[in-house]
Scaffold this motif. Structure first.
Motif, short mmCIF file in Angstrom:
data_model
loop_
_atom_site.label_atom_id
_atom_site.label_comp_id
_atom_site.label_asym_id
_atom_site.label_seq_id
_atom_site.Cartn_x
_atom_site.Cartn_y
_atom_site.Cartn_z
N PRO A 96 -1.83 9.67 -15.99
CA PRO A 96 -0.62 9.68 -15.16
C PRO A 96 -0.30 11.04 -14.57
O PRO A 96 0.32 11.14 -13.50
CB PRO A 96 0.48 9.23 -16.13
N ASP A 97 -0.73 12.12 -15.25
CA ASP A 97 -0.43 13.48 -14.77
C ASP A 97 -1.63 14.15 -14.11
O ASP A 97 -1.57 15.34 -13.78
CB ASP A 97 0.05 14.35 -15.93
N GLY A 98 -2.69 13.39 -13.91
CA GLY A 98 -3.89 13.98 -13.33
C GLY A 98 -4.47 13.12 -12.22
O GLY A 98 -3.88 12.13 -11.79
N ALA A 99 -5.65 13.53 -11.76
CA ALA A 99 -6.28 12.83 -10.63
C ALA A 99 -7.52 12.06 -11.04
O ALA A 99 -8.02 11.26 -10.25
CB ALA A 99 -6.65 13.85 -9.54
N ARG A 100 -8.02 12.26 -12.25
CA ARG A 100 -9.29 11.64 -12.62
C ARG A 100 -9.10 10.64 -13.75
O ARG A 100 -8.12 10.70 -14.51
CB ARG A 100 -10.31 12.70 -13.03
N GLU A 101 -10.05 9.74 -13.84
CA GLU A 101 -10.05 8.76 -14.92
C GLU A 101 -10.74 9.36 -16.14
O GLU A 101 -11.43 10.38 -16.04
CB GLU A 101 -10.77 7.49 -14.45
N PRO A 102 -10.55 8.75 -17.32
CA PRO A 102 -11.17 9.29 -18.54
C PRO A 102 -12.68 9.44 -18.38
O PRO A 102 -13.33 8.69 -17.64
CB PRO A 102 -10.83 8.23 -19.60
N HIS A 195 -0.65 -3.31 -16.50
CA HIS A 195 -0.30 -2.64 -15.24
C HIS A 195 1.19 -2.35 -15.24
O HIS A 195 2.01 -3.22 -14.95
CB HIS A 195 -0.69 -3.56 -14.07
N ASP A 196 1.56 -1.13 -15.58
CA ASP A 196 2.97 -0.73 -15.64
C ASP A 196 3.41 -0.22 -14.27
O ASP A 196 3.23 0.95 -13.93
CB ASP A 196 3.18 0.36 -16.69
N GLY A 197 3.96 -1.13 -13.47
CA GLY A 197 4.39 -0.77 -12.13
C GLY A 197 4.69 -2.03 -11.36
O GLY A 197 4.60 -3.15 -11.89
N PRO A 198 5.06 -1.91 -10.09
CA PRO A 198 5.37 -3.09 -9.28
C PRO A 198 4.17 -4.03 -9.18
O PRO A 198 3.03 -3.58 -9.03
CB PRO A 198 5.72 -2.50 -7.91
N LYS A 199 4.44 -5.31 -9.26
CA LYS A 199 3.40 -6.34 -9.10
C LYS A 199 3.95 -7.39 -8.12
O LYS A 199 4.36 -8.47 -8.52
CB LYS A 199 3.05 -6.96 -10.46
N ASP A 245 -0.92 5.67 3.12
CA ASP A 245 -0.82 6.20 1.75
C ASP A 245 0.62 6.20 1.26
O ASP A 245 0.90 5.95 0.08
CB ASP A 245 -1.38 7.62 1.69
N ARG A 246 1.55 6.50 2.15
CA ARG A 246 2.96 6.51 1.78
C ARG A 246 3.42 5.12 1.34
O ARG A 246 4.13 4.97 0.35
CB ARG A 246 3.80 7.01 2.94
N ILE A 247 2.98 4.11 2.06
CA ILE A 247 3.33 2.74 1.70
C ILE A 247 2.68 2.37 0.36
O ILE A 247 3.31 1.79 -0.52
CB ILE A 247 2.87 1.76 2.81
N GLU A 248 1.42 2.76 0.21
CA GLU A 248 0.69 2.43 -1.02
C GLU A 248 1.35 3.06 -2.24
O GLU A 248 1.41 2.45 -3.32
CB GLU A 248 -0.76 2.90 -0.88
N ARG A 249 1.92 4.25 -2.09
CA ARG A 249 2.52 4.94 -3.24
C ARG A 249 3.82 4.29 -3.69
O ARG A 249 4.30 4.58 -4.79
CB ARG A 249 2.76 6.41 -2.91
N THR A 250 4.40 3.42 -2.87
CA THR A 250 5.59 2.68 -3.33
C THR A 250 5.23 1.70 -4.43
O THR A 250 6.11 1.18 -5.12
CB THR A 250 6.28 1.93 -2.18
N PHE A 251 3.93 1.44 -4.60
CA PHE A 251 3.45 0.53 -5.65
C PHE A 251 2.77 1.29 -6.78
O PHE A 251 1.93 0.75 -7.49
CB PHE A 251 2.48 -0.50 -5.05
N ALA A 253 1.63 2.92 -10.17
CA ALA A 253 1.63 2.29 -11.49
C ALA A 253 0.81 3.11 -12.47
O ALA A 253 0.01 3.97 -12.08
CB ALA A 253 1.06 0.88 -11.40
N ARG A 254 1.04 2.84 -13.74
CA ARG A 254 0.20 3.39 -14.81
C ARG A 254 -0.57 2.24 -15.43
O ARG A 254 0.00 1.19 -15.73
CB ARG A 254 1.05 4.06 -15.89
N ILE A 255 -1.86 2.42 -15.61
CA ILE A 255 -2.70 1.39 -16.22
C ILE A 255 -2.90 1.76 -17.68
O ILE A 255 -3.61 2.72 -18.00
CB ILE A 255 -4.06 1.28 -15.49
N ARG A 256 -2.29 0.99 -18.57
CA ARG A 256 -2.40 1.29 -20.00
C ARG A 256 -3.79 0.95 -20.52
O ARG A 256 -4.40 -0.04 -20.08
CB ARG A 256 -1.36 0.50 -20.79
N PRO A 257 -4.32 1.72 -21.47
CA PRO A 257 -5.62 1.40 -22.07
C PRO A 257 -5.59 0.05 -22.76
O PRO A 257 -4.52 -0.47 -23.12
CB PRO A 257 -5.83 2.54 -23.09
N GLU A 258 -6.75 -0.52 -22.98
CA GLU A 258 -6.84 -1.85 -23.59
C GLU A 258 -6.26 -1.88 -24.99
O GLU A 258 -5.81 -2.93 -25.44
CB GLU A 258 -8.30 -2.34 -23.61
#
Length: 261
Positions: A96-102, A195-199, A245-251, A253-258
């Motif tokens: 959530p605080d970075g740009a890369r995936e694990p 998926h923690d965010g708008p759906k 991109d601005r529109i996309e950022r209104t959605f 979300a944080r993707i929680r690990p399994e």
């Protein structure tokens, strides 16, 4: 209208997979259900049998090529497959605080969602071409139409799968084999729950399965829903990137690990 008597379904223990298995279960059909969760597999198999269909279960990961090939070849020999639904998939998100995936997550996800999906298709290509009949359905995502900044490798994998399906459909038409690319929006499932965010316009797995089955029965090459989100995704691709991109950022979300962490 296509007649499906023998069906292979990967990812059968997930939300859409379970709903599809039950929706396709009718008297006279035989389904090979493939998935990783033993408890969920027994539950969906029982539901399918209660609707009159015969069931073969295979507990294995789609990334276990040898096991997948063994189960599929044995099933096809006994029940020549006329519908393959490649549905297995996973998600991951960046910190959530970075740009890369694990570390290593993108490679593993693309192996599951794209590379293994193509391998499963190739396991049945020759038999279907020889019989000059059958349909292959690939479950992509609306994230393939407008990639999401919180679903980096997932968007890439689903876009790749969509492109492969479109190309495969063009190639196989001459051999009498159909291909359907399925692009759902948000569908209630264990994956969606992470998926923690708008759906927007999230629908139940049963609703999604009904739409997919109706499209398969009609022999459609593309199935995408819900329509407003499909249209929004297409329009977004026509806008300047900064506005899109601005529109996309209104959605966002944080993707929680399994594991729920």
């Amino acid at each position: 209208m296509p007649q499906f008597h023998s069906i292979v379904l990967t990812g059968a223990t997930g939300g859409i997979g379970r709903a599809l298995a039950i929706a396709l279960a009718t008297e006279g059909r035989h389904l090979l259900l493939m998935g990783r969760d033993a408890g969920r597999m027994e539950s969906v198999a029982e539901a399918v049998r209660n609707r009159g269909a015969a069931v073969t279960c295979a507990l294995c990961s789609v990334t276990d090529r040898k096991a997948m090939a063994t189960h599929i070849a044995a099933f096809d020999a006994a029940h020549p497959v006329d519908l393959l639904i490649v549905n297995a998939g996973v998600t991951v998100g960046p910190d959530p605080d970075g740009a890369r995936e694990p570390e290593g997550a993108a490679t593993a996800l693309i192996d599951t969602n794209l590379s293994s999906a193509i391998d499963v298709v190739e396991m049945l290509l020759d038999p279907m071409i020889t019989r000059r009949r059958g349909r292959i359905a690939l479950v992509s995502s609306l994230a393939a139409l407008r990639p999401h900044g919180d679903l980096l490798s997932y968007s890439a994998s689903k876009a790749g799968l969509r492109a492969y399906g479109v190309a495969l459909g063009s190639r196989l038409r001459r051999f009498g084999v159909g291909v359907t690319v399925i692009s759902p929006g948000f569908v209630t499932s264990p994956m969606s729950a992470r998926h923690d965010g708008p759906k927007p316009m999230e629908m139940s797995a049963d609703q999604a399965a009904r739409r997919i089955v109706a499209g398969l029965r009609a022999g459609r090459s593309r199935i995408a829903f819900p329509l407003p989100i499909v249209l929004l995704s297409r329009i977004a691709n026509l806008l300047p990137p900064s506005l899109s991109d601005r529109i996309e950022r209104t959605f966002a979300a944080r993707i929680r690990p399994e594991d729920g962490g």
